[in-house]
Design a protein around this motif. Sequence first.
Motif, PDB file in Angstrom:
ATOM      1  N   TRP A 133       0.834  -1.215   0.000  1.00  0.00           N
ATOM      2  CA  TRP A 133       0.000   0.000   0.000  1.00  0.00           C
ATOM      3  C   TRP A 133       0.863   1.257   0.000  1.00  0.00           C
ATOM      4  O   TRP A 133       0.588   2.230  -0.707  1.00  0.00           O
ATOM      5  N   ILE A 134       1.956   1.227   0.773  1.00  0.00           N
ATOM      6  CA  ILE A 134       2.846   2.383   0.840  1.00  0.00           C
ATOM      7  C   ILE A 134       3.557   2.601  -0.490  1.00  0.00           C
ATOM      8  O   ILE A 134       3.648   3.735  -0.984  1.00  0.00           O
ATOM      9  N   VAL A 135       4.051   1.527  -1.087  1.00  0.00           N
ATOM     10  CA  VAL A 135       4.739   1.658  -2.377  1.00  0.00           C
ATOM     11  C   VAL A 135       3.780   2.226  -3.427  1.00  0.00           C
ATOM     12  O   VAL A 135       4.153   3.111  -4.210  1.00  0.00           O
ATOM     13  N   ASP A 136       2.549   1.744  -3.446  1.00  0.00           N
ATOM     14  CA  ASP A 136       1.559   2.278  -4.394  1.00  0.00           C
ATOM     15  C   ASP A 136       1.305   3.761  -4.143  1.00  0.00           C
ATOM     16  O   ASP A 136       1.209   4.563  -5.083  1.00  0.00           O
ATOM     17  N   ALA A 137       1.194   4.142  -2.858  1.00  0.00           N
ATOM     18  CA  ALA A 137       0.944   5.543  -2.510  1.00  0.00           C
ATOM     19  C   ALA A 137       2.108   6.425  -2.938  1.00  0.00           C
ATOM     20  O   ALA A 137       1.911   7.530  -3.461  1.00  0.00           O
ATOM     21  N   VAL A 138       3.331   5.952  -2.744  1.00  0.00           N
ATOM     22  CA  VAL A 138       4.519   6.709  -3.143  1.00  0.00           C
ATOM     23  C   VAL A 138       4.540   6.910  -4.653  1.00  0.00           C
ATOM     24  O   VAL A 138       4.795   8.015  -5.146  1.00  0.00           O
ATOM     25  N   ARG A 139       4.243   5.863  -5.385  1.00  0.00           N
ATOM     26  CA  ARG A 139       4.297   5.970  -6.848  1.00  0.00           C
ATOM     27  C   ARG A 139       3.214   6.883  -7.403  1.00  0.00           C
ATOM     28  O   ARG A 139       3.393   7.496  -8.451  1.00  0.00           O
ATOM     29  N   LYS A 140       2.088   6.961  -6.707  1.00  0.00           N
ATOM     30  CA  LYS A 140       1.033   7.870  -7.152  1.00  0.00           C
ATOM     31  C   LYS A 140       1.414   9.322  -6.915  1.00  0.00           C
ATOM     32  O   LYS A 140       1.163  10.189  -7.744  1.00  0.00           O
ATOM     33  N   VAL A 141       2.029   9.600  -5.764  1.00  0.00           N
ATOM     34  CA  VAL A 141       2.365  10.976  -5.398  1.00  0.00           C
ATOM     35  C   VAL A 141       3.647  11.443  -6.086  1.00  0.00           C
ATOM     36  O   VAL A 141       3.770  12.604  -6.476  1.00  0.00           O
ATOM     37  N   ALA A 142       4.617  10.534  -6.224  1.00  0.00           N
ATOM     38  CA  ALA A 142       5.909  10.915  -6.802  1.00  0.00           C
ATOM     39  C   ALA A 142       6.329   9.874  -7.835  1.00  0.00           C
ATOM     40  O   ALA A 142       7.285   9.120  -7.629  1.00  0.00           O
ATOM     41  N   PRO A 143       5.636   9.817  -8.969  1.00  0.00           N
ATOM     42  CA  PRO A 143       5.896   8.751  -9.955  1.00  0.00           C
ATOM     43  C   PRO A 143       7.282   8.795 -10.576  1.00  0.00           C
ATOM     44  O   PRO A 143       7.769   7.774 -11.065  1.00  0.00           O
ATOM     45  N   ARG A 144       7.927   9.944 -10.586  1.00  0.00           N
ATOM     46  CA  ARG A 144       9.232  10.054 -11.243  1.00  0.00           C
ATOM     47  C   ARG A 144      10.406  10.024 -10.270  1.00  0.00           C
ATOM     48  O   ARG A 144      11.565  10.034 -10.705  1.00  0.00           O
ATOM     49  N   THR A 145      10.134  10.012  -8.982  1.00  0.00           N
ATOM     50  CA  THR A 145      11.213  10.008  -7.996  1.00  0.00           C
ATOM     51  C   THR A 145      11.797   8.601  -7.867  1.00  0.00           C
ATOM     52  O   THR A 145      11.058   7.643  -7.664  1.00  0.00           O
ATOM     53  N   PRO A 146      13.121   8.458  -7.990  1.00  0.00           N
ATOM     54  CA  PRO A 146      13.733   7.132  -7.880  1.00  0.00           C
ATOM     55  C   PRO A 146      13.468   6.490  -6.516  1.00  0.00           C
ATOM     56  O   PRO A 146      13.410   7.173  -5.491  1.00  0.00           O
ATOM     57  N   LEU A 147      13.314   5.173  -6.523  1.00  0.00           N
ATOM     58  CA  LEU A 147      13.077   4.395  -5.306  1.00  0.00           C
ATOM     59  C   LEU A 147      14.216   3.402  -5.113  1.00  0.00           C
ATOM     60  O   LEU A 147      14.666   2.777  -6.080  1.00  0.00           O
ATOM     61  N   ILE A 148      14.690   3.269  -3.881  1.00  0.00           N
ATOM     62  CA  ILE A 148      15.580   2.158  -3.547  1.00  0.00           C
ATOM     63  C   ILE A 148      15.030   1.491  -2.294  1.00  0.00           C
ATOM     64  O   ILE A 148      14.203   2.074  -1.570  1.00  0.00           O
ATOM     65  N   GLY A 149      15.470   0.278  -2.018  1.00  0.00           N
ATOM     66  CA  GLY A 149      14.985  -0.456  -0.863  1.00  0.00           C
ATOM     67  C   GLY A 149      16.051  -0.565   0.216  1.00  0.00           C
ATOM     68  O   GLY A 149      17.245  -0.689  -0.076  1.00  0.00           O
ATOM     69  N   VAL A 150      15.604  -0.497   1.481  1.00  0.00           N
ATOM     70  CA  VAL A 150      16.509  -0.673   2.616  1.00  0.00           C
ATOM     71  C   VAL A 150      15.895  -1.708   3.549  1.00  0.00           C
ATOM     72  O   VAL A 150      14.783  -1.520   4.051  1.00  0.00           O
ATOM     73  N   VAL A 151      16.602  -2.799   3.752  1.00  0.00           N
ATOM     74  CA  VAL A 151      16.173  -3.812   4.720  1.00  0.00           C
ATOM     75  C   VAL A 151      16.859  -3.493   6.041  1.00  0.00           C
ATOM     76  O   VAL A 151      18.091  -3.554   6.147  1.00  0.00           O
ATOM     77  N   THR A 152      16.078  -3.097   7.033  1.00  0.00           N
ATOM     78  CA  THR A 152      16.619  -2.705   8.332  1.00  0.00           C
ATOM     79  C   THR A 152      16.648  -3.899   9.294  1.00  0.00           C
ATOM     80  O   THR A 152      16.059  -4.944   9.032  1.00  0.00           O
ATOM     81  N   LYS A 153      17.342  -3.702  10.404  1.00  0.00           N
ATOM     82  CA  LYS A 153      17.375  -4.688  11.501  1.00  0.00           C
ATOM     83  C   LYS A 153      17.914  -6.051  11.054  1.00  0.00           C
ATOM     84  O   LYS A 153      17.427  -7.091  11.480  1.00  0.00           O
ATOM     85  N   LEU A 154      18.919  -6.041  10.176  1.00  0.00           N
ATOM     86  CA  LEU A 154      19.438  -7.317   9.675  1.00  0.00           C
ATOM     87  C   LEU A 154      20.091  -8.148  10.772  1.00  0.00           C
ATOM     88  O   LEU A 154      20.246  -9.377  10.628  1.00  0.00           O
ATOM     89  N   ASP A 155      20.473  -7.499  11.876  1.00  0.00           N
ATOM     90  CA  ASP A 155      21.114  -8.227  12.978  1.00  0.00           C
ATOM     91  C   ASP A 155      20.132  -9.103  13.758  1.00  0.00           C
ATOM     92  O   ASP A 155      20.547  -9.921  14.584  1.00  0.00           O
ATOM     93  N   LYS A 156      18.846  -8.961  13.497  1.00  0.00           N
ATOM     94  CA  LYS A 156      17.838  -9.700  14.254  1.00  0.00           C
ATOM     95  C   LYS A 156      17.496 -11.064  13.651  1.00  0.00           C
ATOM     96  O   LYS A 156      16.756 -11.839  14.261  1.00  0.00           O
ATOM     97  N   VAL A 157      17.964 -11.337  12.438  1.00  0.00           N
ATOM     98  CA  VAL A 157      17.600 -12.603  11.773  1.00  0.00           C
ATOM     99  C   VAL A 157      18.832 -13.245  11.141  1.00  0.00           C
ATOM    100  O   VAL A 157      19.911 -12.653  11.097  1.00  0.00           O
ATOM    101  N   SER A 158      18.640 -14.437  10.620  1.00  0.00           N
ATOM    102  CA  SER A 158      19.737 -15.167   9.969  1.00  0.00           C
ATOM    103  C   SER A 158      20.057 -14.552   8.607  1.00  0.00           C
ATOM    104  O   SER A 158      19.256 -13.803   8.023  1.00  0.00           O
ATOM    105  N   LYS A 159      21.249 -14.935   8.069  1.00  0.00           N
ATOM    106  CA  LYS A 159      21.638 -14.441   6.743  1.00  0.00           C
ATOM    107  C   LYS A 159      20.663 -14.921   5.667  1.00  0.00           C
ATOM    108  O   LYS A 159      20.368 -14.187   4.718  1.00  0.00           O
ATOM    109  N   ASP A 160      20.167 -16.140   5.819  1.00  0.00           N
ATOM    110  CA  ASP A 160      19.202 -16.647   4.841  1.00  0.00           C
ATOM    111  C   ASP A 160      17.939 -15.808   4.841  1.00  0.00           C
ATOM    112  O   ASP A 160      17.383 -15.512   3.767  1.00  0.00           O
ATOM    113  N   ARG A 161      17.479 -15.441   6.018  1.00  0.00           N
ATOM    114  CA  ARG A 161      16.257 -14.630   6.107  1.00  0.00           C
ATOM    115  C   ARG A 161      16.486 -13.249   5.515  1.00  0.00           C
ATOM    116  O   ARG A 161      15.601 -12.699   4.848  1.00  0.00           O
TER     117      ARG A 161
END
Length: 326
Positions: A133-161
Amino acid sequence: MEDNALSDAPVEAVSLTDAASVPADFAAPEGFRSGFVSFVGRPNTGKSTLTNALVGEKIAITADQPETTRHPIRGIVHRPRAQIILVDTPGLHRPRTLLGERLNEIVKDTYSDVDLICMCVPADEKIGPGDRWIVDAVRKVAPRTPLIGVVTKLDKVSKDRVGEQLLALHELLGGADVVPVSATKDVQLEVLKDVLTEHLPEGPKFYPDDHVTDDDRDTRMAELIREAALAGLHDELPHSVAVQIDEVMPSPTREGVLNVHAVIFVEREGQKAILRGKGGRRLSKTVHDARKEIIDLVGQNVYLDVRLKVAKNWQSDPKQLGRMGF
């Protein structure tokens, strides 16, 4: 009705457009990159913690409860050939109150002003409808703004996860770059800075090298008091807590002491009783903890006076919201 807690032991948001209009006359080498980066995501995905870690100083309060951030907070990351202005926004969510609606509007306005948007997803929670829902909302409001992804809290799970989450976020963002980080363990933060820099346009320095945020002193003090008040509370109360600074002035009787008078607003008498605590102990702890943080912020001794006050249903009252800056 009000309650006071006194400690005598020594010891409004600006728009991105306004920030960008600051005279950019600070020396910058050829090929210098600069711009505004917004962290978005569901509430409580670690955006404020990540902002503080990248800036290297606490500029955004953090708490275990969702929807802690109330206004866009700009933190400035200085690099030899780049200046990254991070915009930590309230988490985009399906609003339950007028305050929630207004916070969402603030977030959407921010999206349209920034150069890059980072979608934050925690490693220990599966991507779900709220993230889509958030990604859809972002693309509607700012369709031309570049998007990148950040996976936070990587220390809380295994490398596979972590790997599974990276692939899922990469797919959700249509093949965009994704970076795993741990803000609390200082893992991959320099990599993230490199990726952010690569996506920013060439431009001038917007802020001097000694600036870490453009939030004013009183706003930062109010947020530190709110953070101390929220510590240890259950999810149902934090959204009802707001803080205003009434007065800040040098003590007329104690040299080198700054007197700070603040009000914590809640919506009901029962909530005030919770924040006061038995025998006033919780409020005293709030004052004690907030005062230490404010001393670090202002660099001098502080006398902190905090009162509790009921502003009935302020989250849904347009007039009261206006008085509180929303």
